[in-house]
Design a protein around this motif. Structure first.
Motif, PDB file in Angstrom:
ATOM      1  N   PHE A   4     112.902   7.250  38.729  1.00 40.37           N
ATOM      2  CA  PHE A   4     114.269   6.764  38.568  1.00 40.37           C
ATOM      3  C   PHE A   4     114.469   6.216  37.157  1.00 40.37           C
ATOM      4  N   ILE A   5     113.533   5.382  36.701  1.00 40.60           N
ATOM      5  CA  ILE A   5     113.626   4.778  35.372  1.00 40.60           C
ATOM      6  C   ILE A   5     113.601   5.856  34.282  1.00 40.60           C
ATOM      7  N   GLU A   6     112.750   6.866  34.453  1.00 34.65           N
ATOM      8  CA  GLU A   6     112.658   7.952  33.466  1.00 34.65           C
ATOM      9  C   GLU A   6     113.962   8.736  33.352  1.00 34.65           C
ATOM     10  N   LYS A   7     114.713   8.831  34.429  1.00 37.69           N
ATOM     11  CA  LYS A   7     115.981   9.583  34.424  1.00 37.69           C
ATOM     12  C   LYS A   7     117.094   8.871  33.664  1.00 37.69           C
ATOM     13  N   ILE A   8     116.910   7.590  33.385  1.00 36.10           N
ATOM     14  CA  ILE A   8     117.935   6.826  32.670  1.00 36.10           C
ATOM     15  C   ILE A   8     117.787   7.121  31.174  1.00 36.10           C
ATOM     16  N   VAL A   9     118.675   7.975  30.684  1.00 34.76           N
ATOM     17  CA  VAL A   9     118.651   8.375  29.280  1.00 34.76           C
ATOM     18  C   VAL A   9     120.004   8.071  28.642  1.00 34.76           C
ATOM     19  N   LYS A  10     120.032   8.126  27.323  1.00 36.39           N
ATOM     20  CA  LYS A  10     121.244   7.799  26.573  1.00 36.39           C
ATOM     21  C   LYS A  10     122.412   8.672  27.020  1.00 36.39           C
ATOM     22  N   ASN A  11     123.550   8.034  27.256  1.00 36.55           N
ATOM     23  CA  ASN A  11     124.808   8.672  27.670  1.00 36.55           C
ATOM     24  C   ASN A  11     124.736   9.369  29.022  1.00 36.55           C
ATOM     25  N   ALA A  12     123.708   9.063  29.812  1.00 35.33           N
ATOM     26  CA  ALA A  12     123.618   9.642  31.155  1.00 35.33           C
ATOM     27  C   ALA A  12     124.779   9.126  31.999  1.00 35.33           C
ATOM     28  N   LYS A  13     125.263   9.990  32.878  1.00 37.50           N
ATOM     29  CA  LYS A  13     126.258   9.559  33.854  1.00 37.50           C
ATOM     30  C   LYS A  13     125.490   9.052  35.061  1.00 37.50           C
ATOM     31  N   ILE A  14     125.829   7.832  35.456  1.00 38.28           N
ATOM     32  CA  ILE A  14     125.166   7.213  36.595  1.00 38.28           C
ATOM     33  C   ILE A  14     126.249   6.789  37.580  1.00 38.28           C
ATOM     34  N   LYS A  15     126.052   7.152  38.831  1.00 37.97           N
ATOM     35  CA  LYS A  15     127.028   6.825  39.870  1.00 37.97           C
ATOM     36  C   LYS A  15     126.419   5.765  40.776  1.00 37.97           C
ATOM     37  N   ILE A  16     127.105   4.620  40.857  1.00 35.68           N
ATOM     38  CA  ILE A  16     126.640   3.512  41.676  1.00 35.68           C
ATOM     39  C   ILE A  16     127.724   3.198  42.689  1.00 35.68           C
ATOM     40  N   LYS A  17     127.383   3.383  43.973  1.00 40.01           N
ATOM     41  CA  LYS A  17     128.339   3.147  45.056  1.00 40.01           C
ATOM     42  C   LYS A  17     129.671   3.837  44.757  1.00 40.01           C
ATOM     43  N   ASN A  18     129.592   5.113  44.386  1.00 42.25           N
ATOM     44  CA  ASN A  18     130.748   5.991  44.148  1.00 42.25           C
ATOM     45  C   ASN A  18     131.573   5.638  42.914  1.00 42.25           C
ATOM     46  N   THR A  19     131.069   4.774  42.034  1.00 42.62           N
ATOM     47  CA  THR A  19     131.741   4.505  40.765  1.00 42.62           C
ATOM     48  C   THR A  19     130.847   5.043  39.656  1.00 42.62           C
ATOM     49  N   GLU A  20     131.436   5.793  38.734  1.00 44.05           N
ATOM     50  CA  GLU A  20     130.657   6.417  37.675  1.00 44.05           C
ATOM     51  C   GLU A  20     130.671   5.573  36.400  1.00 44.05           C
ATOM     52  N   ILE A  22     128.638   5.268  32.259  1.00 48.28           N
ATOM     53  CA  ILE A  22     127.847   5.897  31.210  1.00 48.28           C
ATOM     54  C   ILE A  22     126.813   4.879  30.743  1.00 48.28           C
ATOM     55  N   VAL A  23     125.554   5.302  30.620  1.00 45.48           N
ATOM     56  CA  VAL A  23     124.491   4.417  30.150  1.00 45.48           C
ATOM     57  C   VAL A  23     124.534   4.364  28.629  1.00 45.48           C
ATOM     58  N   LYS A  24     124.736   3.160  28.077  1.00 44.22           N
ATOM     59  CA  LYS A  24     124.864   2.992  26.632  1.00 44.22           C
ATOM     60  C   LYS A  24     123.582   2.491  25.972  1.00 44.22           C
ATOM     61  N   THR A  25     122.826   1.639  26.671  1.00 44.24           N
ATOM     62  CA  THR A  25     121.568   1.120  26.119  1.00 44.24           C
ATOM     63  C   THR A  25     120.527   1.028  27.225  1.00 44.24           C
ATOM     64  N   GLU A  43     122.958  -1.489  29.371  1.00 41.48           N
ATOM     65  CA  GLU A  43     124.385  -1.755  29.205  1.00 41.48           C
ATOM     66  C   GLU A  43     125.107  -0.491  29.647  1.00 41.48           C
ATOM     67  N   LEU A  44     126.047  -0.645  30.563  1.00 40.93           N
ATOM     68  CA  LEU A  44     126.822   0.481  31.080  1.00 40.93           C
ATOM     69  C   LEU A  44     128.265   0.365  30.601  1.00 40.93           C
ATOM     70  N   SER A  45     128.993   1.446  30.747  1.00 37.58           N
ATOM     71  CA  SER A  45     130.431   1.384  30.455  1.00 37.58           C
ATOM     72  C   SER A  45     131.087   0.401  31.421  1.00 37.58           C
ATOM     73  N   ASN A  46     132.327   0.038  31.157  1.00 35.98           N
ATOM     74  CA  ASN A  46     133.098  -0.878  32.007  1.00 35.98           C
ATOM     75  C   ASN A  46     132.507  -2.285  32.075  1.00 35.98           C
ATOM     76  N   ASN A  47     131.809  -2.716  30.994  1.00 33.63           N
ATOM     77  CA  ASN A  47     131.288  -4.075  30.918  1.00 33.63           C
ATOM     78  C   ASN A  47     130.283  -4.401  32.028  1.00 33.63           C
ATOM     79  N   LYS A  48     129.531  -3.411  32.476  1.00 33.70           N
ATOM     80  CA  LYS A  48     128.538  -3.621  33.533  1.00 33.70           C
ATOM     81  C   LYS A  48     127.131  -3.628  32.952  1.00 33.70           C
ATOM     82  N   VAL A  49     126.233  -4.317  33.650  1.00 29.91           N
ATOM     83  CA  VAL A  49     124.831  -4.405  33.263  1.00 29.91           C
ATOM     84  C   VAL A  49     123.978  -4.020  34.475  1.00 29.91           C
ATOM     85  N   LEU A  50     123.075  -3.062  34.264  1.00 29.48           N
ATOM     86  CA  LEU A  50     122.133  -2.652  35.302  1.00 29.48           C
ATOM     87  C   LEU A  50     120.795  -3.293  34.977  1.00 29.48           C
ATOM     88  N   VAL A  51     120.223  -4.025  35.946  1.00 28.60           N
ATOM     89  CA  VAL A  51     118.934  -4.686  35.753  1.00 28.60           C
ATOM     90  C   VAL A  51     117.941  -4.091  36.745  1.00 28.60           C
TER      91      VAL A  51
END
Length: 149
Positions: A4-20, A22-25, A43-51
């Motif tokens: 899962f961690i390896e799949k997180i790449v720059k500008n990847a589209k990530i869908k969390i609970k049906n909301t999409e 973009i991974v920025k950092t 750091e995700l689009s829409n002022n979100k943070v994934l930890v």
């Protein structure tokens, strides 16, 4: 979790609970008080943070809340939106590796206190390298099944 961690790449589209989003950092951190604990913040689009805390199999998504209106009940308890949160961690985070993103885009050094209640987490943070700017995050815990990359 590693795949899962390896799949997180720059500008990847990530869908969390049906909301999409973009991974920025993608940045790896450690804690001065516990160098055995490492975790990732994206750091995700829409002022979100994934930890992601791989060692504990914990994932959360949160939003930076300016002027979070919480009440400190004691050193170990805060109240936010009429919910009691108990302290679970505190310390000084530092960057161990920026996988992608610019240094001024990521959080950097932070003095933090983490609190949990049911399925939610609050991380109260102060950024000493950014004039003690607040970095308070209100989030919710996720399961791997809640996320698509």
């Amino acid at each position: 979790m590693e795949k899962f961690i390896e799949k997180i790449v720059k500008n990847a589209k990530i869908k969390i609970k049906n909301t999409e989003y973009i991974v920025k950092t993608k940045t790896w951190y450690s804690i001065e008080e516990d160098e055995n604990t490492s975790y990732i913040k994206c750091e995700l689009s829409n002022n979100k943070v994934l930890v992601i805390i791989p060692g504990d199999n914990l994932i959360s998504i949160g939003e930076i809340i300016a002027n979070m209106n919480y009440q400190r009940i004691s050193d170990e308890i805060i109240k936010y939106n009429d919910v009691i949160f108990n302290k679970t961690a505190s310390g000084h985070q530092y960057i161990t590796k920026i996988e992608f993103g610019l240094e001024d885009e990521v959080e950097g050094r932070c003095i933090f206190e983490d609190y949990e209640a049911e399925n939610n987490v609050i991380s109260l943070g102060i950024l000493p390298d950014k004039s003690n700017e607040r970095a308070d995050v209100y989030g919710e815990f996720l399961e791997l099944g809640d996320i698509e990359i």
